[in-house]
Design a protein around this motif. Structure first.
Motif, PDB file in Angstrom:
ATOM      1  N   ILE A  32       9.695  34.409  17.675  1.00 46.28           N
ATOM      2  CA  ILE A  32      10.484  34.236  18.900  1.00 46.28           C
ATOM      3  C   ILE A  32      10.753  35.598  19.539  1.00 46.28           C
ATOM      4  O   ILE A  32      10.590  35.763  20.752  1.00 46.28           O
ATOM      5  CB  ILE A  32      11.796  33.481  18.605  1.00 46.28           C
ATOM      6  CG1 ILE A  32      11.501  32.010  18.316  1.00 46.28           C
ATOM      7  CG2 ILE A  32      12.785  33.624  19.761  1.00 46.28           C
ATOM      8  CD1 ILE A  32      12.692  31.245  17.774  1.00 46.28           C
ATOM      9  N   ASP A  33      11.158  36.581  18.727  1.00 51.86           N
ATOM     10  CA  ASP A  33      11.405  37.924  19.261  1.00 51.86           C
ATOM     11  C   ASP A  33      10.138  38.521  19.863  1.00 51.86           C
ATOM     12  O   ASP A  33      10.173  39.150  20.927  1.00 51.86           O
ATOM     13  CB  ASP A  33      11.948  38.848  18.165  1.00 51.86           C
ATOM     14  CG  ASP A  33      13.360  38.493  17.737  1.00 51.86           C
ATOM     15  OD1 ASP A  33      14.031  37.761  18.498  1.00 51.86           O
ATOM     16  OD2 ASP A  33      13.778  38.922  16.639  1.00 51.86           O
ATOM     17  N   LYS A  36       9.410  36.754  23.129  1.00 55.93           N
ATOM     18  CA  LYS A  36      10.387  37.190  24.128  1.00 55.93           C
ATOM     19  C   LYS A  36      10.007  38.565  24.670  1.00 55.93           C
ATOM     20  O   LYS A  36      10.027  38.800  25.876  1.00 55.93           O
ATOM     21  CB  LYS A  36      11.775  37.229  23.504  1.00 55.93           C
ATOM     22  CG  LYS A  36      12.878  37.548  24.464  1.00 55.93           C
ATOM     23  CD  LYS A  36      14.221  37.502  23.746  1.00 55.93           C
ATOM     24  CE  LYS A  36      15.342  37.888  24.672  1.00 55.93           C
ATOM     25  NZ  LYS A  36      16.630  37.927  23.986  1.00 55.93           N
ATOM     26  N   ARG A  37       9.623  39.470  23.767  1.00 51.00           N
ATOM     27  CA  ARG A  37       9.217  40.811  24.181  1.00 51.00           C
ATOM     28  C   ARG A  37       7.978  40.742  25.077  1.00 51.00           C
ATOM     29  O   ARG A  37       7.914  41.390  26.114  1.00 51.00           O
ATOM     30  CB  ARG A  37       8.926  41.682  22.956  1.00 51.00           C
ATOM     31  CG  ARG A  37       8.592  43.130  23.293  1.00 51.00           C
ATOM     32  CD  ARG A  37       8.153  43.909  22.065  1.00 51.00           C
ATOM     33  NE  ARG A  37       6.945  43.404  21.464  1.00 51.00           N
ATOM     34  CZ  ARG A  37       5.703  43.592  21.938  1.00 51.00           C
ATOM     35  NH1 ARG A  37       5.531  44.271  23.042  1.00 51.00           N
ATOM     36  NH2 ARG A  37       4.664  43.119  21.319  1.00 51.00           N
ATOM     37  N   SER A  39       6.972  38.189  26.887  1.00 52.90           N
ATOM     38  CA  SER A  39       7.287  37.575  28.186  1.00 52.90           C
ATOM     39  C   SER A  39       8.020  38.559  29.092  1.00 52.90           C
ATOM     40  O   SER A  39       7.790  38.590  30.297  1.00 52.90           O
ATOM     41  CB  SER A  39       8.105  36.298  28.001  1.00 52.90           C
ATOM     42  OG  SER A  39       9.427  36.593  27.590  1.00 52.90           O
ATOM     43  N   GLU A  40       8.906  39.377  28.517  1.00 54.85           N
ATOM     44  CA  GLU A  40       9.598  40.390  29.317  1.00 54.85           C
ATOM     45  C   GLU A  40       8.619  41.439  29.819  1.00 54.85           C
ATOM     46  O   GLU A  40       8.720  41.895  30.946  1.00 54.85           O
ATOM     47  CB  GLU A  40      10.707  41.046  28.496  1.00 54.85           C
ATOM     48  CG  GLU A  40      11.901  40.148  28.284  1.00 54.85           C
ATOM     49  CD  GLU A  40      12.913  40.755  27.335  1.00 54.85           C
ATOM     50  OE1 GLU A  40      12.657  41.844  26.779  1.00 54.85           O
ATOM     51  OE2 GLU A  40      13.962  40.124  27.138  1.00 54.85           O
TER      52      GLU A  40
END
Length: 194
Positions: A32-33, A36-37, A39-40
């Protein structure tokens, strides 16, 4: 003894299941992290692309005589190549534009942009960024690279463009200066003038 052994086996089985579950949770959290990274990062690239498009559109509207070429994504050489033309359609210079939309200033941008400027044979390099180096409030020049916040980019472009136009005009006036002087001397020293 059988009951005790069964309890022990059940406890061991439960510990293994809990360890598996904890391991799965930790792996999922890491994934997930990571997602998330990523996608950012993709979102930052998209934000940067939007800023580049806005800059390109503003330059095209402000300078309709000039040619603004987009440097393709993934190709070294900044974001935009701005060919400056005078009203007689003479090319007067080339500006290389780079836009950054990040949350922090990086000193590595300037050497890279100077290298890109040399490769593109541009007269000027301009970096438009939301984050400026220390001691800069709106725009300025650092190590041969012009740096500006987005609201000041067009004003800086007008000033730099005027400088390129004036330098080109001066170069054109000096072209053939020696030849013109020789022709004038020959005329003054010749029989027609006498």
């Amino acid at each position: 003894a059988i009951r005790q052994s069964a309890k022990q086996e059940a406890c061991d089985e439960n510990r293994l299941r809990e360890a598996d579950r904890d391991n799965t949770i930790a792996t999922l959290r890491h994934q997930i992290d990571e997602l998330k990274r990523k996608s950012e990062q993709g979102s930052n690239q998209a934000h940067g692309e939007v800023m580049e498009l806005v800059l390109e559109d503003a330059l095209r509207r402000q300078f309709p005589l000039d040619t603004i070429d987009d440097v393709p994504v993934g190709v070294h050489g900044g974001d935009l190549l701005h060919h400056v033309f005078d009203p007689r359609s003479h090319e007067c210079g080339l500006m290389l534009w780079e836009s950054k939309r990040t949350k922090a200033w990086s000193d590595t941008w300037l050497p890279k942009l100077r290298d890109d400027q040399r490769a593109a044979k541009a007269h000027l390099a301009v970096l438009v960024t939301a984050e400026l180096p220390r001691n800069f409030s709106a725009f300025g020049c650092l190590d041969g690279v012009w740096i500006a916040k987005p609201p000041f980019a067009l004003g800086l472009a007008m000033a730099l463009r005027a400088g390129l136009l004036e330098a080109a005009r001066t170069r054109r006036l000096l072209e053939g200066r020696q030849t013109k002087m020789e022709l004038l001397y020959q005329y003054v020293a010749g029989p027609e003038f006498r």
